[in-house]
Design a protein around this motif. Structure first.
Motif, short mmCIF file in Angstrom:
data_model
loop_
_atom_site.label_atom_id
_atom_site.label_comp_id
_atom_site.label_asym_id
_atom_site.label_seq_id
_atom_site.Cartn_x
_atom_site.Cartn_y
_atom_site.Cartn_z
N THR A 44 -15.40 -23.67 -31.44
CA THR A 44 -14.53 -23.42 -32.59
C THR A 44 -13.13 -23.22 -32.05
OG1 THR A 44 -14.75 -21.03 -32.39
CG2 THR A 44 -16.37 -22.14 -33.81
N GLU A 45 -12.17 -22.98 -32.93
CA GLU A 45 -10.81 -22.70 -32.45
C GLU A 45 -10.80 -21.46 -31.58
OE1 GLU A 45 -7.85 -24.84 -35.64
OE2 GLU A 45 -7.38 -22.85 -34.87
N ASP A 46 -11.73 -20.53 -31.89
CA ASP A 46 -11.80 -19.31 -31.09
C ASP A 46 -12.21 -19.60 -29.65
OD1 ASP A 46 -11.00 -17.76 -33.16
OD2 ASP A 46 -13.03 -17.10 -33.74
N THR A 47 -13.13 -20.56 -29.49
CA THR A 47 -13.55 -20.94 -28.13
C THR A 47 -12.33 -21.40 -27.35
OG1 THR A 47 -15.44 -21.92 -29.27
CG2 THR A 47 -15.33 -22.22 -26.88
N ILE A 48 -11.52 -22.21 -28.00
CA ILE A 48 -10.35 -22.78 -27.33
C ILE A 48 -9.34 -21.68 -26.99
CG2 ILE A 48 -8.35 -24.27 -27.76
CD1 ILE A 48 -10.64 -26.00 -29.26
N ARG A 49 -9.16 -20.76 -27.91
CA ARG A 49 -8.26 -19.62 -27.62
C ARG A 49 -8.82 -18.79 -26.45
NH1 ARG A 49 -4.51 -19.37 -31.70
NH2 ARG A 49 -5.16 -20.51 -33.57
N PHE A 50 -10.17 -18.66 -26.42
CA PHE A 50 -10.81 -17.90 -25.36
C PHE A 50 -10.54 -18.55 -23.99
CE2 PHE A 50 -14.40 -17.39 -22.43
CZ PHE A 50 -14.68 -16.03 -22.49
N ILE A 51 -10.75 -19.89 -23.94
CA ILE A 51 -10.53 -20.61 -22.67
C ILE A 51 -9.08 -20.47 -22.23
CG2 ILE A 51 -10.46 -22.91 -21.60
CD1 ILE A 51 -12.78 -23.70 -23.53
N SER A 52 -8.19 -20.68 -23.17
CA SER A 52 -6.76 -20.65 -22.86
C SER A 52 -6.35 -19.25 -22.38
CB SER A 52 -5.97 -21.06 -24.10
OG SER A 52 -4.64 -21.33 -23.75
N ALA A 53 -6.91 -18.22 -23.03
CA ALA A 53 -6.59 -16.85 -22.63
C ALA A 53 -7.14 -16.55 -21.24
CB ALA A 53 -7.16 -15.86 -23.66
N LYS A 54 -8.40 -16.97 -20.99
CA LYS A 54 -9.01 -16.76 -19.67
C LYS A 54 -8.15 -17.37 -18.58
CE LYS A 54 -12.81 -14.48 -19.83
NZ LYS A 54 -12.85 -13.21 -19.08
N LYS A 55 -7.56 -18.50 -18.90
CA LYS A 55 -6.76 -19.20 -17.90
C LYS A 55 -5.30 -18.76 -17.92
CE LYS A 55 -8.23 -23.56 -17.07
NZ LYS A 55 -9.28 -23.39 -16.05
N GLU A 56 -5.02 -17.77 -18.77
CA GLU A 56 -3.66 -17.21 -18.89
C GLU A 56 -2.62 -18.31 -19.07
OE1 GLU A 56 -3.23 -14.87 -15.36
OE2 GLU A 56 -5.04 -13.72 -15.80
N GLU A 57 -2.90 -19.17 -20.05
CA GLU A 57 -2.03 -20.32 -20.24
C GLU A 57 -0.83 -20.01 -21.13
OE1 GLU A 57 -5.28 -23.95 -19.85
OE2 GLU A 57 -4.61 -23.33 -21.83
N PRO A 58 0.24 -20.77 -20.94
CA PRO A 58 1.39 -20.62 -21.83
C PRO A 58 1.06 -21.18 -23.23
CG PRO A 58 1.77 -22.38 -20.24
CD PRO A 58 0.50 -21.70 -19.85
N GLU A 59 1.86 -20.80 -24.17
CA GLU A 59 1.65 -21.16 -25.57
C GLU A 59 1.58 -22.69 -25.78
OE1 GLU A 59 0.92 -18.92 -27.76
OE2 GLU A 59 0.85 -20.28 -29.48
N TRP A 60 2.45 -23.44 -25.09
CA TRP A 60 2.49 -24.90 -25.31
C TRP A 60 1.17 -25.57 -24.95
CZ3 TRP A 60 1.76 -27.88 -20.94
CH2 TRP A 60 2.06 -27.30 -19.70
N MET A 61 0.48 -24.98 -23.97
CA MET A 61 -0.79 -25.55 -23.57
C MET A 61 -1.86 -25.30 -24.63
SD MET A 61 -2.31 -27.43 -21.62
CE MET A 61 -1.91 -27.76 -19.97
N LEU A 62 -1.84 -24.07 -25.16
CA LEU A 62 -2.78 -23.75 -26.23
C LEU A 62 -2.56 -24.68 -27.43
CD1 LEU A 62 -4.99 -21.96 -27.50
CD2 LEU A 62 -3.19 -20.40 -28.23
N GLU A 63 -1.29 -24.91 -27.74
CA GLU A 63 -0.96 -25.79 -28.87
C GLU A 63 -1.52 -27.20 -28.66
OE1 GLU A 63 0.16 -25.26 -31.86
OE2 GLU A 63 0.03 -23.13 -31.26
N PHE A 64 -1.36 -27.68 -27.43
CA PHE A 64 -1.86 -29.02 -27.08
C PHE A 64 -3.37 -29.08 -27.30
CE2 PHE A 64 -3.83 -31.87 -23.97
CZ PHE A 64 -3.11 -33.03 -24.10
N ARG A 65 -4.04 -28.03 -26.85
CA ARG A 65 -5.51 -27.98 -26.99
C ARG A 65 -5.92 -27.96 -28.46
NH1 ARG A 65 -8.49 -26.31 -22.56
NH2 ARG A 65 -7.36 -25.57 -20.73
N LEU A 66 -5.23 -27.15 -29.24
CA LEU A 66 -5.60 -27.02 -30.65
C LEU A 66 -5.37 -28.31 -31.43
CD1 LEU A 66 -4.34 -23.38 -31.33
CD2 LEU A 66 -6.72 -24.16 -31.19
N LYS A 67 -4.27 -29.00 -31.09
CA LYS A 67 -3.99 -30.28 -31.73
C LYS A 67 -5.13 -31.26 -31.43
CE LYS A 67 0.28 -31.27 -30.47
NZ LYS A 67 1.46 -32.03 -30.09
#
Lengths: 251, 483
Positions: free
Chosen positions: B36-59
C-alpha cells in the motif's frame, strides 16, 4: 590373451547382426578384419567399445581377464581400448587441445594419477603431432570441425598416439584417403606398434595391409568370421573377390 | 542409436542439484506484508530518503495500480498475489559500515560460502564488489581506490544520500516508471542495488561487480542499478545472484539503467543463478527484469552479456537504444533451462542514430521439461540510415520433452540499412556423446564439454573472472548422478 571374444551375438533393435563370432588377439599382434559391406564389421567394433544400443544377446568379450560386456563405453576406454572412428564426429566450440586434455586427464584420473601439468601436455602434443604429420593449427580448431576427410583420419591416429591404448581398433581408417594420407596414417600406426599393444584393423581393401602388415587376416561374412589365415589371405581375397567367399561360407 | 537410449542418458545427466540453496539465520527488519502507500512510506523512511525520492516512488505506485500484469510472454505461472509479499527485508544490525570488522560475521560467512570475498586482502584480482543481501547493500569494496580516479561506486541508497544531483538527473531516463508493469512496481518499491559513475575520460582500473542474494523468506527483491559513463569513460560491470531453496516462489523485479555518452563504453555481464525450483517445479524465483542501455553519445557502445541458468521464470530483455551516431549495441546470451524452468528472454535493439550497429548472439539450451524462448526486436527508425544488425539465435535441445521457441521481430523503416537473422535448432547427438565416452570422458563431463563448446562464442565475451565461474555453472546446471 588380450582380447578373447567367445560366441558373440549382437543385435540392433532386435535384429541380429553378429551371429556367434569368435576372435582371439594377443599382445604384439595385428589382426585385419575384411569382408563386404553389411557383414557386421563396424558392429563388432561398436560391441567391443561398448556403444549404447548394440545389444549383446549371447557370448562374452574378455579383455585383460575380465568380461567387459556390462561395462560403460568410457570405462572400456579407460581400460585402454581405443576406436579410430570410420566417421569422426564434429564437436563445435570444443578445441582439439581442450578435448584431448579432458580425455587424457579423465584416463589418468581413472588410473589414480593427478592431472597432467599443462606444460607436459603441450610438449606431448607437439611430439605426437609430428608422428602423423598433423598441422599445428589443427589442434586449435574445434574437434573435427571443417577438417578434410584426410585430416579427420589423421586426427584419429593423433588421438590414438596421445592416449597410447593397449587395444586399438581401426574402423575403415583407409576409406576416403589418398595414397599420401594413407602412408602417413600407416606410418603412425607402425611407429606405435609394440609388444605391449595390439591392433584390429577393419578394412574393405587389401591396399591398407600393404602398409600395415597384419599377422592374421580374418574374413567376415554374415555376422561370422568364415575364414582366417596369414596376410596372404588378403591377397587371395583381392584376387578372387567376395563372391568366392560366399561360396566358401556355404560350403 | 535409439532416441530412447539417448533420452535415458540425458535424463540422468540433467538431474543436477542447486548448490547455493542454503539459508543464513539472521535477524531481519521486515516491512509488513502487502503493498500500500504505507508500505512505500515505510521503505522510504527505513532508507532515510529525501522527499523527492518518496514522491517518485508514490507516483510510480499510483501508476502501477492502473496497470495489468502483462500476459504476452510464453510463460505460465499461477497469478502472483502482490499483497502476499514482504517488500522490504534488511539484516537488523545495519550500522554505518566503515570497515569489514563491522559487518555481521554471519553475513561475511554467507558471502564466503558463495565464493565472494568481501575482504579486500583476499579479493579476486581487480574486482570491486558491492554485496546486496535482500533489500540492502552490506558492503562495497575498494571505494577508496576507485575514488582516486573520480569513480563513484556505491549502493543505490548511498547515492541517493550523497549524490542526489546525479541520481535525479539520470534515474528513470532510460527506463521510466511508465515503461511496463514490473518497471512501475520496481520504481515504487525498489530497495537497493548499485550506482556507478565514470567521469569524463576515465577508464575504470577495476572490474566492478554487484552480488545479489535473496535470503529472507516471503520477500521480494527489487534491485535498482544505474550506471553512467561520461564522455570517453569505460567500465566493465558484472552482476551475480543466488537465493536459498524454498518451496514457495519468490519475486525478483529489477531495473538496470545504463547511459553512455560520446565515445563511452559499458560492458555489463550477468551470471544469473537464482534458485530455479526443485525437480518437480516447486519453488524458485520469478525473475522479471527490465534492463536497458542508452547509447546517448556518438560512437558510444553498450554490450550486454548474460548467462542465465537460474530462476523458475525468467522474463528479461536487456536492450540498447542506439541514439548517438555510429553507436554500437551488443547482446550475447546463454540461457539454460532444466526441469520445469521457463525462460522468455532476448533483447531489443532500437536504432535511432546514423550508422548504428547491433549484434545479437543468443544460445538457448533446454533440458528436462523446460521451455526456453528467445524474443527479440530489431527496430531501425527512418533516421538511422546505413545501420546494420546481425542476429543469430541458436537452440540446443537435450531430450524430447523440452521446448525451444524463437520470436524475432524486425521492423526496418529505411532503405539503406541491412538486417540479418540466422536461427538454428540442434540436439546433442548420441554420436557426440559416444565419441567423448570412447576417449574416456564420462557422459556427465561430455555434456558439460559439448554445452560449453556450443556456448563458447558468448562465454568468450565474459570477463576472465566470470568466464570460469560460468563454465562450471553450465556444467552444474545440467549435472546429475550418472551410473
Amino acid at each position: 590373451m588380450l582380447l578373447n571374444i567367445k560366441n558373440l551375438t549382437v543385435a540392433i533393435e532386435g535384429k541380429e547382426i553378429i551371429k556367434g563370432l569368435n576372435l582371439q588377439v594377443n599382445k604384439g599382434e595385428v589382426h585385419a578384419i575384411m569382408g563386404p559391406n553389411g557383414t557386421g564389421k563396424s558392429t563388432l567394433a561398436a560391441a567391443i567399445t561398448g556403444r549404447e544400443g548394440y545389444e549383446v544377446t549371447e557370448g562374452e568379450i574378455w579383455y585383460k581377464d575380465q568380461n567387459i560386456i556390462e561395462m560403460d563405453a568410457d570405462e572400456r576406454a579407460n581400460l585402454g581400448i581405443f576406436l579410430s572412428f570410420q566417421y569422426p564426429v564434429e564437436i563445435p566450440g570444443v578445441s582439439m587441445t581442450n578435448f584431448m586434455r579432458t580425455a587424457i586427464n579423465a584416463q589418468r584420473e581413472y588410473r589414480g594419477l593427478p592431472p597432467m601439468p599443462a606444460g607436459e601436455f603441450l610438449k606431448l602434443m607437439e611430439e605426437k603431432k609430428k608422428l602423423v604429420d598433423i598441422h599445428s593449427k589443427l589442434t586449435n580448431r574445434s574437434v573435427n570441425e571443417g577438417f578434410s576427410g584426410g585430416e579427420k583420419k589423421k586426427n584419429e591416429i593423433f588421438q590414438m598416439a596421445l592416449l597410447e591404448p593397449t587395444l586399438a581398433i581401426l574402423d575403415e581408417t583407409d576409406s576416403g584417403l589418398d595414397i599420401d594420407a594413407l602412408r602417413t596414417v600407416a606410418k603412425g600406426v607402425n611407429e606405435l606398434r609394440s609388444e605391449e599393444n595390439a591392433f584390429v584393423v577393419i578394412t574393405h581393401y587389401q591396399r591398407l595391409l600393404e602398409y600395415i602388415v597384419p599377422d592374421f587376416v580374418h574374413v567376415m561374412y554374415d555376422g561370422k568370421i568364415v575364414k582366417s589365415g596369414s596376410k596372404n589371405l588378403a591377397l587371395e581375397l583381392e584376387e578372387k573377390g567376395y563372391e568366392w567367399l560366399k561360396e566358401h561360407s556355404l560350403a | 542409436m535409439s532416441d530412447q537410449t539417448n533420452n535415458n542418458i540425458l535424463d540422468e545427466v540433467t538431474k543436477g542439484e542447486y548448490k547455493f540453496g542454503f539459508y543464513t539465520d539472521i535477524e531481519n527488519d521486515l516491512a509488513p506484508r502487502g503493498l500500500t502507500e504505507d508500505t512505500i512510506r515505510f521503505i522510504s523512511a527505513k532508507k532515510e530518503e529525501p522527499e523527492w525520492m518518496l514522491e517518485f516512488r508514490l507516483k510510480a505506485f499510483r501508476h502501477w495500480q492502473t496497470l495489468e500484469e502483462p500476459e504476452w510472454a510464453h510463460l505460465h505461472h499461477p497469478p502472483i498475489d502482490f499483497q502476499d509479499i514482504i517488500y522490504f527485508a534488511s539484516p537488523k544490525k545495519k550500522p554505518q559500515l566503515n570497515s569489514l570488522d563491522e559487518v555481521d560475521p554471519e553475513l561475511l560467512e554467507t558471502f564466503d560460502k558463495l565464493g565472494i570475498s568481501l575482504d579486500e586482502q583476499k579479493r579476486l584480482s581487480g574486482v570491486a564488489v558491492d554485496a546486496v543481501i535482500d533489500s540492502v547493500s552490506v558492503k562495497t569494496t575498494f571505494q577508496d581506490t576507485l575514488a582516486k580516479h573520480g569513480i563513484i561506486f556505491c549502493s543505490f541508497s548511498e547515492a541517493v544520500k550523497n549524490h542526489p544531483e546525479l541520481v535525479k538527473k539520470y534515474m528513470g531516463t532510460v527506463v521510466p516508471y511508465t515503461d511496463n508493469y514490473y518497471a512501475a512496481l520496481n520504481s515504487a518499491v525498489f530497495s537497493d542495488g548499485s550506482f556507478c559513475y565514470i567521469p569524463k575520460g576515465v577508464r575504470s582500473p577495476l572490474e566492478l561487480s554487484t552480488y545479489f542474494r535473496i535470503n529472507a523468506a516471503n520477500t521480494g527483491q527489487f534491485e535498482r542499478t544505474l550506471i553512467v559513463a561520461e564522455e570517453g569513460g569505460y567500465v566493465s560491470y558484472m552482476e551475480g545472484c543466488t537465493a536459498p531453496m524454498r518451496d514457495e516462489n519468490q519475486l525478483h523485479a529489477a531495473i538496470v539503467e545504463i547511459i553512455a555518452m560520446d565515445d563511452a563504453e559499458v560492458k555489463y555481464s550477468t551470471v544469473q543463478n537464482w534458485y530455479p525450483g526443485d525437480k518437480q517445479g516447486k519453488g524458485g524465483v520469478y525473475n522479471f527484469v527490465t534492463k536497458r542501455g542508452l547509447c546517448k553519445g556518438n560512437r558510444s557502445k553498450i554490450s550486454w552479456t548474460q548467462v542465465e541458468t537460474g530462476s523458475s521464470i525468467t522474463w528479461k530483455y536487456p536492450s540498447c537504444v542506439l541514439m548517438g551516431d555510429n553507436s554500437i549495441g551488443e547482446f550475447y546470451s546463454v540461457a539454460v533451462t532444466n526441469n520445469y524452468q521457463q525462460a522468455d528472454t532476448g533483447t531489443k535493439m532500437i536504432h535511432l542514430g546514423k550508422n548504428t550497429r547491433s549484434t545479437i548472439i543468443s544460445k538457448g539450451i533446454s533440458a528436462g521439461r523446460s521451455n526456453n524462448s528467445y524474443r527479440g526486436l530489431v527496430k531501425i527508425m527512418p533516421g538511422a540510415v546505413n545501420s546494420r544488425n546481425f542476429s543469430q539465435c541458436d537452440s540446443l535441445l537435450l531430450g524430447d520433452q523440452c521446448g525451444a521457441h524463437t520470436f524475432p521481430y524486425i521492423d526496418t523503416r529505411n532503405q539503406s540499412s541491412i538486417v540479418e537473422h540466422e536461427a538454428t535448432t540442434s540436439k546433442i547427438s548420441e554420436d557426440q556423446l559416444f565419441y567423448c565416452n570412447q576417449r574416456g570422458i564420462d557422459t556427465e563431463k561430455a555434456i558439460g564439454l559439448i554445452v560449453n563448446g556450443y556456448a563458447k562464442e558468448v562465454l568468450n565475451k565474459l570477463p576472465m573472472e566470470f568466464a570460469v565461474e560460468a563454465q562450471k555453472l553450465l556444467s552444474i546446471t545440467l549435472e546429475g548422478s550418472v551410473g
